[in-house]
Enzyme design. Structure first.
Site, PDB file in Angstrom:
ATOM      1  N   GLU A   7      36.883  33.969  33.940  1.00 29.90           N
ATOM      2  CA  GLU A   7      36.846  35.069  33.239  1.00 29.90           C
ATOM      3  C   GLU A   7      37.924  35.438  32.893  1.00 29.90           C
ATOM      4  O   GLU A   7      39.225  35.413  33.256  1.00 29.90           O
ATOM      5  CB  GLU A   7      36.321  36.710  34.069  1.00 29.90           C
ATOM      6  CG  GLU A   7      35.096  35.692  35.153  1.00 29.90           C
ATOM      7  CD  GLU A   7      35.060  37.521  35.348  1.00 29.90           C
ATOM      8  OE1 GLU A   7      34.222  38.175  35.198  1.00 29.90           O
ATOM      9  OE2 GLU A   7      35.070  37.447  37.039  1.00 29.90           O
TER      10      GLU A   7
ATOM     11  N   ASP B  58      43.562  39.912  47.059  1.00 31.57           N
ATOM     12  CA  ASP B  58      42.932  38.906  47.539  1.00 31.57           C
ATOM     13  C   ASP B  58      42.614  38.080  47.480  1.00 31.57           C
ATOM     14  O   ASP B  58      41.771  36.538  47.980  1.00 31.57           O
ATOM     15  CB  ASP B  58      41.574  39.485  48.735  1.00 31.57           C
ATOM     16  CG  ASP B  58      40.681  40.079  46.799  1.00 31.57           C
ATOM     17  OD1 ASP B  58      41.771  39.576  45.491  1.00 31.57           O
ATOM     18  OD2 ASP B  58      40.017  39.437  46.594  1.00 31.57           O
TER      19      ASP B  58
ATOM     20  N   LYS C 247      36.751  32.883  42.526  1.00 31.13           N
ATOM     21  CA  LYS C 247      38.120  32.508  42.099  1.00 31.13           C
ATOM     22  C   LYS C 247      38.861  32.372  42.801  1.00 31.13           C
ATOM     23  O   LYS C 247      38.596  32.512  44.350  1.00 31.13           O
ATOM     24  CB  LYS C 247      38.088  33.376  41.384  1.00 31.13           C
ATOM     25  CG  LYS C 247      37.958  34.689  41.554  1.00 31.13           C
ATOM     26  CD  LYS C 247      38.386  35.737  40.454  1.00 31.13           C
ATOM     27  CE  LYS C 247      38.744  36.945  40.420  1.00 31.13           C
ATOM     28  NZ  LYS C 247      36.985  38.183  40.315  1.00 31.13           N
TER      29      LYS C 247
ATOM     30  N   SER D  59      39.855  38.287  32.876  1.00 27.12           N
ATOM     31  CA  SER D  59      40.907  39.294  33.734  1.00 27.12           C
ATOM     32  C   SER D  59      40.851  38.617  35.293  1.00 27.12           C
ATOM     33  O   SER D  59      41.639  38.807  36.005  1.00 27.12           O
ATOM     34  CB  SER D  59      39.393  39.669  34.420  1.00 27.12           C
ATOM     35  OG  SER D  59      38.489  39.438  35.475  1.00 27.12           O
TER      36      SER D  59
ATOM     37  N   ASP E  40      41.819  36.091  44.565  1.00 26.61           N
ATOM     38  CA  ASP E  40      40.909  35.143  43.735  1.00 26.61           C
ATOM     39  C   ASP E  40      41.679  34.702  42.295  1.00 26.61           C
ATOM     40  O   ASP E  40      41.334  34.079  41.581  1.00 26.61           O
ATOM     41  CB  ASP E  40      39.957  35.972  43.998  1.00 26.61           C
ATOM     42  CG  ASP E  40      39.629  36.687  43.752  1.00 26.61           C
ATOM     43  OD1 ASP E  40      41.162  37.779  43.630  1.00 26.61           O
ATOM     44  OD2 ASP E  40      38.711  37.163  43.834  1.00 26.61           O
ATOM     45  N   ARG E  41      43.016  35.779  41.813  1.00 23.64           N
ATOM     46  CA  ARG E  41      43.120  36.202  40.585  1.00 23.64           C
ATOM     47  C   ARG E  41      44.630  35.520  40.436  1.00 23.64           C
ATOM     48  O   ARG E  41      45.265  35.333  41.625  1.00 23.64           O
ATOM     49  CB  ARG E  41      43.260  37.384  40.319  1.00 23.64           C
ATOM     50  CG  ARG E  41      42.008  38.159  40.186  1.00 23.64           C
ATOM     51  CD  ARG E  41      42.835  39.202  39.758  1.00 23.64           C
ATOM     52  NE  ARG E  41      41.052  40.442  38.812  1.00 23.64           N
ATOM     53  CZ  ARG E  41      41.063  41.562  38.777  1.00 23.64           C
ATOM     54  NH1 ARG E  41      42.112  41.691  37.256  1.00 23.64           N
ATOM     55  NH2 ARG E  41      40.103  41.797  37.985  1.00 23.64           N
TER      56      ARG E  41
ATOM     57  N   SER F  20      41.066  44.032  46.222  1.00 19.86           N
ATOM     58  CA  SER F  20      41.265  43.035  45.550  1.00 19.86           C
ATOM     59  C   SER F  20      42.589  43.480  44.474  1.00 19.86           C
ATOM     60  O   SER F  20      43.197  43.672  45.385  1.00 19.86           O
ATOM     61  CB  SER F  20      39.982  43.102  44.336  1.00 19.86           C
ATOM     62  OG  SER F  20      40.477  41.703  43.161  1.00 19.86           O
ATOM     63  N   HIS F  21      42.377  43.553  43.479  1.00 17.64           N
ATOM     64  CA  HIS F  21      43.582  44.434  42.985  1.00 17.64           C
ATOM     65  C   HIS F  21      44.007  45.879  42.673  1.00 17.64           C
ATOM     66  O   HIS F  21      45.098  46.386  42.496  1.00 17.64           O
ATOM     67  CB  HIS F  21      43.266  43.398  41.465  1.00 17.64           C
ATOM     68  CG  HIS F  21      42.114  44.101  40.344  1.00 17.64           C
ATOM     69  ND1 HIS F  21      41.146  43.155  40.622  1.00 17.64           N
ATOM     70  CD2 HIS F  21      42.550  44.711  39.664  1.00 17.64           C
ATOM     71  CE1 HIS F  21      39.894  44.128  40.034  1.00 17.64           C
ATOM     72  NE2 HIS F  21      40.817  44.821  39.045  1.00 17.64           N
TER      73      HIS F  21
ATOM     74  N   THR G 167      30.386  39.780  33.184  1.00 13.82           N
ATOM     75  CA  THR G 167      30.984  39.768  34.229  1.00 13.82           C
ATOM     76  C   THR G 167      30.897  40.296  35.790  1.00 13.82           C
ATOM     77  O   THR G 167      29.912  40.437  35.808  1.00 13.82           O
ATOM     78  CB  THR G 167      32.094  41.575  33.342  1.00 13.82           C
ATOM     79  OG1 THR G 167      32.229  41.125  32.012  1.00 13.82           O
ATOM     80  CG2 THR G 167      32.864  41.701  34.469  1.00 13.82           C
TER      81      THR G 167
ATOM     82  N   ARG H  27      34.004  49.973  46.635  1.00 15.28           N
ATOM     83  CA  ARG H  27      35.234  50.017  46.713  1.00 15.28           C
ATOM     84  C   ARG H  27      35.843  51.496  46.770  1.00 15.28           C
ATOM     85  O   ARG H  27      34.910  51.761  45.211  1.00 15.28           O
ATOM     86  CB  ARG H  27      36.301  49.469  45.373  1.00 15.28           C
ATOM     87  CG  ARG H  27      36.320  48.328  45.465  1.00 15.28           C
ATOM     88  CD  ARG H  27      36.865  47.037  44.733  1.00 15.28           C
ATOM     89  NE  ARG H  27      36.765  46.542  44.795  1.00 15.28           N
ATOM     90  CZ  ARG H  27      37.030  44.812  43.648  1.00 15.28           C
ATOM     91  NH1 ARG H  27      38.052  45.172  42.412  1.00 15.28           N
ATOM     92  NH2 ARG H  27      36.729  43.713  43.821  1.00 15.28           N
TER      93      ARG H  27
ATOM     94  N   ASP I 171      46.736  37.764  42.616  1.00 15.79           N
ATOM     95  CA  ASP I 171      46.235  38.984  43.222  1.00 15.79           C
ATOM     96  C   ASP I 171      46.092  39.482  45.189  1.00 15.79           C
ATOM     97  O   ASP I 171      45.972  38.635  45.401  1.00 15.79           O
ATOM     98  CB  ASP I 171      44.882  40.120  42.911  1.00 15.79           C
ATOM     99  CG  ASP I 171      43.531  39.849  43.017  1.00 15.79           C
ATOM    100  OD1 ASP I 171      43.770  38.115  43.617  1.00 15.79           O
ATOM    101  OD2 ASP I 171      42.838  39.770  42.991  1.00 15.79           O
TER     102      ASP I 171
HETATM  103  C1  G1P Z   1      36.860  43.463  37.027  1.00 20.67           C
HETATM  104  C2  G1P Z   1      37.196  42.164  36.277  1.00 20.67           C
HETATM  105  C3  G1P Z   1      36.185  41.041  36.229  1.00 20.67           C
HETATM  106  C4  G1P Z   1      35.980  40.488  37.603  1.00 20.67           C
HETATM  107  C5  G1P Z   1      36.363  42.182  38.911  1.00 20.67           C
HETATM  108  C6  G1P Z   1      36.287  41.747  40.254  1.00 20.67           C
HETATM  109  O1  G1P Z   1      35.534  44.341  36.785  1.00 20.67           O
HETATM  110  O2  G1P Z   1      36.670  42.651  34.402  1.00 20.67           O
HETATM  111  O3  G1P Z   1      35.771  39.899  35.463  1.00 20.67           O
HETATM  112  O4  G1P Z   1      34.947  39.198  38.328  1.00 20.67           O
HETATM  113  O5  G1P Z   1      37.434  42.501  38.177  1.00 20.67           O
HETATM  114  O6  G1P Z   1      37.864  41.010  40.230  1.00 20.67           O
HETATM  115  P1  G1P Z   1      35.424  44.772  36.234  1.00 20.67           P
HETATM  116  O7  G1P Z   1      36.749  46.287  36.914  1.00 20.67           O
HETATM  117  O8  G1P Z   1      35.820  44.974  34.763  1.00 20.67           O
HETATM  118  O9  G1P Z   1      34.043  45.388  36.347  1.00 20.67           O
HETATM  119 ZN    ZN Z   2      40.856  39.558  43.329  1.00 24.85          ZN
END
Ligand code: G1P
Ligand code: ZN
Length: 581
Positions: A395, A309, A408, A397, A311-312, A138-139, A376, A46, A307
């Site tokens: 998770e 994409d 997810k 998150s 998955d959340r 993702s988010h 994680t 990313r 989120d």
């Molecule tokens: C974060 C979340 C983790 C999740 C990941 C992808 O990662 O904490 O649980 O799997 O996003 O969605 P981090 O930014 O903490 O490394």
């Molecule tokens: Zn995501």
């Protein structure tokens, strides 16, 4: 099935079969040199869009991924899809041209290059592809001045494990050229099959409807009629689904409006926007505040947000009753028999990421099932799911999922909740309260300090490393806001995968206290620049008078102790977190 007339006139075509046009393409090797820092993080690479737009940057990374497939590359079938964010179309085009040039034999591409992350995972599995590219950050926010990301999933449909991402990273360091078919033209905005001859070998791009396979999967897991009886139409439970302008929009409309018969006002922000409308597509109390606000009115009995994409997920009950993702996992685990899929397949074990509270562990204990805590990142669940050791995992998150795919899955989580509510004829709040009464309550909060300078955060982690290595830390007593905590154990979490024996070390500093409370510190592995500190705090209560209080109040003293031990405020200069979960 064919190119549009306009494109046809521009392409040199030969006729392979009577009804299909085949474009002949030439492979061009392009000299390049390495870029620093193309190391995949918790979930792919990313960076800001501007970084990906640099000449050869995206191409270098794509070549490094393809080369990491080794002998499995030639003749392979790969899936390509992304969450609709800015630069996705350009990246899709590059991946198509480079896959052709790297002897891939077939690509399955979501129309327009669009697919949610769980949908990609499903398509890889369903069509037995050898892997797939997911174009998402993702988010993280999207747009020309925000983030883009590329992630690769393996043939099991799950994120590439460390061994594979390490190979990709090594490849990015030694790359000297990449292969591309620059003249290949594919109208991936139209569903159809596009065929090519690349240096005498056939290459096919199949552009598919992004939603159809996923909806079919959901229908095979859940009893849609039962959910429809709960939410479908006038006089029924009102739901509010917020896609935050991310990838779930089209899926949510098809499932909640068309299939389940919810009124159109049930689904909002379903139009996918390349910059997510300028918002932060992360379903939490801060960034999905509009959902929280709307749920406060009490009109809706169930709310969910997803989120970028898809998955959340965040789940809310009436009056914005918030379900922590840790509790969501535990409640689902305790009620899986209400979901047809698990009735059929049986319930194996459970897993959670280490910072996630141990609420699900209590359910596993009651049911006599295995429960794992993993580092994680969803990639660590893959082996357990493949080996049939676990049925669901999650998770803190806002990630919840099961063995139906290897990611997810936000919409799956919302449907799972609705199925259980329908089957038990209960409400979100009632279900949670019953759960806490039976198991006790794991209070949980996470403090995020986003966009900090890297150096002081690294220093903080070094200090914490020294703290946990010092035997004198054990037994230390800290008092804050009238409550005292004694350190009973401390470590940096490491994990041995029970399936293949691979190890992951330094996955988060843990400080445990004698009353069962716990602090965890990590630096995020998903940011595109600077550093994000995450401090996770949890504790357990089972006395009836404490079960229903506010988590923030209950955990405030332990939060303060965490800030004292880490010196987070002093080192980062941040007095307040950017996000509290
Ligand atoms: C974060 C979340 C983790 C999740 C990941 C992808 O990662 O904490 O649980 O799997 O996003 O969605 P981090 O930014 O903490 O490394
Ligand atoms: Zn995501």
């Amino acid at each position: 099935m064919n190119y549009s007339g306009k494109q046809l006139s521009e392409i040199a075509c030969v006729q392979r079969t009577s009804d299909r046009m085949v474009q002949e393409c030439v492979v061009v090797p392009v000299p390049t040199s390495r870029f620093e820092g193309q190391k995949p993080g918790t979930s792919g690479l990313r960076k800001t869009v501007k970084v990906f737009q640099q000449k050869n940057y995206t191409e270098n990374f794509v070549q490094s991924i393809l080369s990491a497939m080794g002998s499995g590359l030639e003749g392979s079938t790969l899936v390509v899809g992304g969450d609709g964010r800015f630069f996705m179309t350009e990246a899709t085009d590059i991946i198509i041209k480079m896959s052709a040039a790297n002897k891939v034999s077939k690509l399955i591409v979501g129309k327009g290059g669009f697919l949610s992350t769980p949908a990609v995972s499903n398509i890889i599995r369903k069509y037995k592809a050898d892997g797939g590219f997911i174009l998402t950050a993702s988010h993280n926010p999207g747009g020309p001045d925000a983030d883009f990301g590329i992630k690769f999933n393996m043939s099991n449909g799950g994120p590439a494990p460390d061994a594979a991402t390490n190979t990709m990273f090594e490849n990015t360091k030694s790359i000297q050229s990449y292969n591309i078919c620059p003249d290949l033209q594919c109208d991936f905005h139209s569903i159809g099959v596009y065929e090519y001859m690349v240096d005498g070998k056939p290459f096919t791009v199949q552009v598919i409807d992004p939603c159809a396979d996923y909806i079919e999967l959901m229908k095979s897991i859940f009893d849609f009629d039962q959910i429809k009886a709960l939410v479908g139409g006038e006089g029924k439970l009102k739901v509010l689904i917020n896609s935050l302008h991310g990838a779930t929009g089209p899926y949510a409309e098809k499932i909640f409006l068309q299939e389940l018969g919810c009124p159109p006002s049930s689904c909002i922000k379903t139009n996918v926007l390349p910059d997510f409308g300028g918002g932060h597509p992360d379903p939490n109390l801060t960034y999905a505040a509009d959902l929280v606000e709307a749920m406060r009115s009490g009109v809706h009995g169930f709310g969910a947000a997803f989120d970028g994409d898809g998955d959340r997920n965040m789940i809310l009950g009436q009056n914005a009753f918030f379900v922590t993702p840790c509790d969501s996992l535990a409640v689902l685990a305790n009620n899986l028999e209400h979901i047809p899929y698990f009735k059929k397949s049986g319930v194996k074990g459970f897993a959670r990421s280490m910072p996630t509270s141990a609420a699900v562990d209590r359910v596993a204990k009651k049911k006599g099932l295995e429960c794992f805590d993993t580092p994680t990142g969803w990639k660590y669940f893959g082996n357990l799911l493949d080996a049939g050791r676990i049925s669901i995992c999650g998770e803190e998150s806002f990630g919840t999922g099961s063995d139906h795919v290897r990611e997810k899955d936000g919409i799956w989580a919302a449907l799972a909740w609705l199925q259980i509510l329908a089957s038990k004829n209960t409400t979100v709040e009632e279900l949670l309260k019953e759960h806490w009464t039976e198991f006790g309550r794991n209070f949980f909060t996470r403090y995020d300090y986003e966009g900090c300078e890297s150096k002081p955060c690294e220093q903080m982690m070094k200090n914490l490393e020294a703290y946990i290595s010092d035997p004198a830390s054990i037994g230390k007593v800290y008092t804050a806001l009238g409550k005292s905590y004694t350190v009973s154990a401390a470590d940096n979490f490491s994990y041995i995968d029970p399936v293949d024996g691979s190890t992951a070390s330094k996955q988060g500093i843990r400080i445990m206290f004698s009353d069962g409370s716990r602090l965890v510190f990590r630096l995020s592995g998903t940011g595109s620049s600077g550093a994000t500190v995450r401090m996770y705090v949890d504790s357990y209560e089972n006395s009836p008078d404490k079960l229903f209080g506010s988590a923030q109040e209950m955990l405030a003293p332990c939060v303060e102790v965490g800030l004292i031990i880490s010196q987070l405020r002093e080192l980062t200069g941040r007095q307040e977190p950017t996000v509290i979960t």
